[in-house]
Design a protein around this motif. Structure first.
Motif, PDB file in Angstrom:
ATOM      1  N   ALA A  67       0.821  -1.207   0.000  1.00 26.77           N
ATOM      2  CA  ALA A  67       0.000   0.000   0.000  1.00 26.77           C
ATOM      3  C   ALA A  67       0.855   1.258   0.000  1.00 26.77           C
ATOM      4  O   ALA A  67       0.586   2.213  -0.752  1.00 26.77           O
ATOM      5  N   ASP A  68       1.899   1.276   0.808  1.00 23.18           N
ATOM      6  CA  ASP A  68       2.760   2.453   0.863  1.00 23.18           C
ATOM      7  C   ASP A  68       3.465   2.687  -0.473  1.00 23.18           C
ATOM      8  O   ASP A  68       3.631   3.834  -0.910  1.00 23.18           O
ATOM      9  N   VAL A  69       3.891   1.601  -1.120  1.00 28.23           N
ATOM     10  CA  VAL A  69       4.535   1.731  -2.432  1.00 28.23           C
ATOM     11  C   VAL A  69       3.541   2.260  -3.462  1.00 28.23           C
ATOM     12  O   VAL A  69       3.868   3.142  -4.261  1.00 28.23           O
ATOM     13  N   VAL A  70       2.319   1.735  -3.460  1.00 30.55           N
ATOM     14  CA  VAL A  70       1.304   2.187  -4.417  1.00 30.55           C
ATOM     15  C   VAL A  70       1.052   3.679  -4.258  1.00 30.55           C
ATOM     16  O   VAL A  70       1.040   4.435  -5.245  1.00 30.55           O
ATOM     17  N   VAL A  71       0.857   4.132  -3.034  1.00 36.44           N
ATOM     18  CA  VAL A  71       0.555   5.543  -2.807  1.00 36.44           C
ATOM     19  C   VAL A  71       1.758   6.417  -3.176  1.00 36.44           C
ATOM     20  O   VAL A  71       1.598   7.490  -3.768  1.00 36.44           O
ATOM     21  N   THR A  72       2.960   5.968  -2.851  1.00 38.56           N
ATOM     22  CA  THR A  72       4.150   6.727  -3.232  1.00 38.56           C
ATOM     23  C   THR A  72       4.268   6.822  -4.743  1.00 38.56           C
ATOM     24  O   THR A  72       4.584   7.890  -5.294  1.00 38.56           O
ATOM     25  N   ALA A  73       3.996   5.717  -5.439  1.00 38.14           N
ATOM     26  CA  ALA A  73       4.051   5.736  -6.898  1.00 38.14           C
ATOM     27  C   ALA A  73       3.029   6.711  -7.474  1.00 38.14           C
ATOM     28  O   ALA A  73       3.312   7.426  -8.444  1.00 38.14           O
ATOM     29  N   LEU A  74       1.846   6.756  -6.882  1.00 40.74           N
ATOM     30  CA  LEU A  74       0.796   7.648  -7.380  1.00 40.74           C
ATOM     31  C   LEU A  74       1.106   9.118  -7.147  1.00 40.74           C
ATOM     32  O   LEU A  74       0.656   9.980  -7.906  1.00 40.74           O
ATOM     33  N   THR A  75       1.858   9.408  -6.102  1.00 40.02           N
ATOM     34  CA  THR A  75       2.051  10.807  -5.693  1.00 40.02           C
ATOM     35  C   THR A  75       3.449  11.327  -6.008  1.00 40.02           C
ATOM     36  O   THR A  75       3.818  12.405  -5.545  1.00 40.02           O
ATOM     37  N   SER A  76       4.212  10.588  -6.800  1.00 37.09           N
ATOM     38  CA  SER A  76       5.589  10.990  -7.097  1.00 37.09           C
ATOM     39  C   SER A  76       5.768  11.441  -8.533  1.00 37.09           C
ATOM     40  O   SER A  76       6.818  11.207  -9.147  1.00 37.09           O
ATOM     41  N   GLY A  77       4.742  12.064  -9.088  1.00 33.98           N
ATOM     42  CA  GLY A  77       4.850  12.546 -10.457  1.00 33.98           C
ATOM     43  C   GLY A  77       5.077  11.406 -11.424  1.00 33.98           C
ATOM     44  O   GLY A  77       4.417  10.364 -11.359  1.00 33.98           O
ATOM     45  N   ASP A  78       6.058  11.585 -12.315  1.00 32.59           N
ATOM     46  CA  ASP A  78       6.349  10.568 -13.331  1.00 32.59           C
ATOM     47  C   ASP A  78       7.447   9.602 -12.907  1.00 32.59           C
ATOM     48  O   ASP A  78       7.907   8.800 -13.712  1.00 32.59           O
ATOM     49  N   ARG A  79       7.873   9.673 -11.655  1.00 34.66           N
ATOM     50  CA  ARG A  79       9.051   8.919 -11.231  1.00 34.66           C
ATOM     51  C   ARG A  79       8.903   7.418 -11.468  1.00 34.66           C
ATOM     52  O   ARG A  79       9.862   6.736 -11.818  1.00 34.66           O
ATOM     53  N   TYR A  80       7.699   6.890 -11.266  1.00 32.88           N
ATOM     54  CA  TYR A  80       7.520   5.448 -11.389  1.00 32.88           C
ATOM     55  C   TYR A  80       6.616   5.068 -12.567  1.00 32.88           C
ATOM     56  O   TYR A  80       6.197   3.914 -12.664  1.00 32.88           O
ATOM     57  N   VAL A  81       6.341   6.010 -13.439  1.00 31.81           N
ATOM     58  CA  VAL A  81       5.573   5.702 -14.646  1.00 31.81           C
ATOM     59  C   VAL A  81       6.409   4.807 -15.552  1.00 31.81           C
ATOM     60  O   VAL A  81       7.598   5.044 -15.775  1.00 31.81           O
ATOM     61  N   GLY A  82       5.785   3.744 -16.065  1.00 32.74           N
ATOM     62  CA  GLY A  82       6.495   2.821 -16.940  1.00 32.74           C
ATOM     63  C   GLY A  82       7.402   1.860 -16.203  1.00 32.74           C
ATOM     64  O   GLY A  82       8.222   1.188 -16.825  1.00 32.74           O
ATOM     65  N   ARG A  83       7.230   1.753 -14.889  1.00 31.86           N
ATOM     66  CA  ARG A  83       8.076   0.869 -14.084  1.00 31.86           C
ATOM     67  C   ARG A  83       7.279  -0.345 -13.619  1.00 31.86           C
ATOM     68  O   ARG A  83       6.088  -0.258 -13.325  1.00 31.86           O
ATOM     69  N   THR A  84       7.961  -1.468 -13.524  1.00 36.62           N
ATOM     70  CA  THR A  84       7.429  -2.657 -12.876  1.00 36.62           C
ATOM     71  C   THR A  84       8.208  -2.859 -11.594  1.00 36.62           C
ATOM     72  O   THR A  84       9.416  -3.109 -11.626  1.00 36.62           O
ATOM     73  N   LEU A  85       7.543  -2.703 -10.464  1.00 38.33           N
ATOM     74  CA  LEU A  85       8.165  -2.806  -9.153  1.00 38.33           C
ATOM     75  C   LEU A  85       7.865  -4.177  -8.570  1.00 38.33           C
ATOM     76  O   LEU A  85       6.710  -4.611  -8.540  1.00 38.33           O
TER      77      LEU A  85
END
Length: 295
Positions: free
Chosen positions: A180-198
């Motif tokens: 959950a924390d990773v999902v929310v961080t990914a959503l709120t970090s701009g484009d930082r994790y767009v196109g990433r598979t974590l």
């Protein structure tokens, strides 16, 4: 040199303030909001200042009825997608792809999909998300720690035995709160994790036998682990009334995942959150204190 140092600092502060302001205005749709991960994603999102729009059948959203999607998605900024039953089911790719395209068409481009690490059956759903035109992030979880404390495995453990087709394979059990924390961080970090598979794991490897032993120690009672062949476990599920198609899918998934392919840890939780993932022993103590395995 002093002026050079000040400029990046000012820019960073401005960027952080802008991201915080954007977060406070963000509305995120959370599918599976009453489930193991969805409930924690909703909680973490609210704690981060997001507006959460829970998507469930009780609120008029149904994965199997596309006519219910638009009302839930319209006006949102992002969505967390967790496909019911299993992301590796034959219907998942079509469902995820269709919902993602609908979301993009309504302006909800930022999508995070929960997938499963090492589950070959989940790859079509992942590809459907990538092909949708969304700004996507895929989060592959390993076996959840909370699968021991919530859901169908609990009853057997309450009565002193976990019967499961995992053999002695090692698994880096992950806490769903970290997901959950990773999902929310990914959503709120701009484009930082767009196109990433974590790929998210816990900090260490445990066999199912070792995990049950840690739970047994945390509860102060004796819980044993009995490994069984996958097909025998499937026959037991069928005897309890699980539909044949679901039994076959589960057996296929178990046979895929229990071959040792997931017996290593990753650093993705630490990379995203800046801290170590929660340890299984901490989960076991907390769940035991909350009465997870009391009759």
């Amino acid at each position: 040199m002093g002026c050079w140092d000040a400029r990046p600092l000012t820019g960073s502060m401005t960027q952080n303030a802008a991201e915080k302001a954007n977060t406070q205005r963000m509305t995120v749709v959370v599918t599976g909001a009453s489930g193991r991960t969805g409930s924690r994603v909703a909680q973490a999102a609210r704690a981060a200042g997001l507006t959460v729009r829970a998507a469930s059948r009780s609120r008029g959203f149904d994965w199997e009825d596309p006519t219910t999607w638009a009302e839930t998605l319209r006006g949102a900024d992002a969505a967390y997608l967790v496909y019911p039953s299993d992301v590796g089911s034959p219907a998942a790719a079509e469902g995820v792809g269709a919902l993602a395209r609908e979301a993009v068409g309504l302006g909800v481009r930022r999508l995070v999909l929960l997938s499963a690490r090492g589950e070959d059956q989940a790859l079509p759903a992942e590809e459907a998300l990538r092909a949708s035109g969304a700004d996507w992030t895929i989060v592959r979880g390993t076996w959840f720690s909370q699968n021991f404390s919530e859901g169908p495995l609990v009853e057997g453990m309450v009565h002193g035995e976990l019967v499961f087709p995992a053999g002695e394979v090692k698994e880096p059990f992950v806490d769903v709160r970290d997901i959950a924390d990773v999902v929310v961080t990914a959503l709120t970090s701009g484009d930082r994790y767009v196109g990433r598979t974590l790929v998210l794991t816990g900090p260490r490897l445990l066999s199912w036998r070792e995990a049950v032993a840690e739970i047994s120690g945390a509860t102060g009672s004796t819980i044993t682990y009995t490994p069984v062949p996958t097909r025998s476990y499937g026959e037991a599920l069928a005897g309890f009334g699980v539909p044949p198609a679901e039994v076959e899918l589960l057996m296929e998934v178990f046979e895929t995942l229990m071959d040792g392919r997931n017996a290593h840890v990753t650093d993705d939780v630490r990379e995203v959150l800046g801290r170590a993932p929660r340890d299984f022993a901490d989960f076991a103590r907390e769940a035991a204190a909350a009465g997870a395995w009391k009759a």
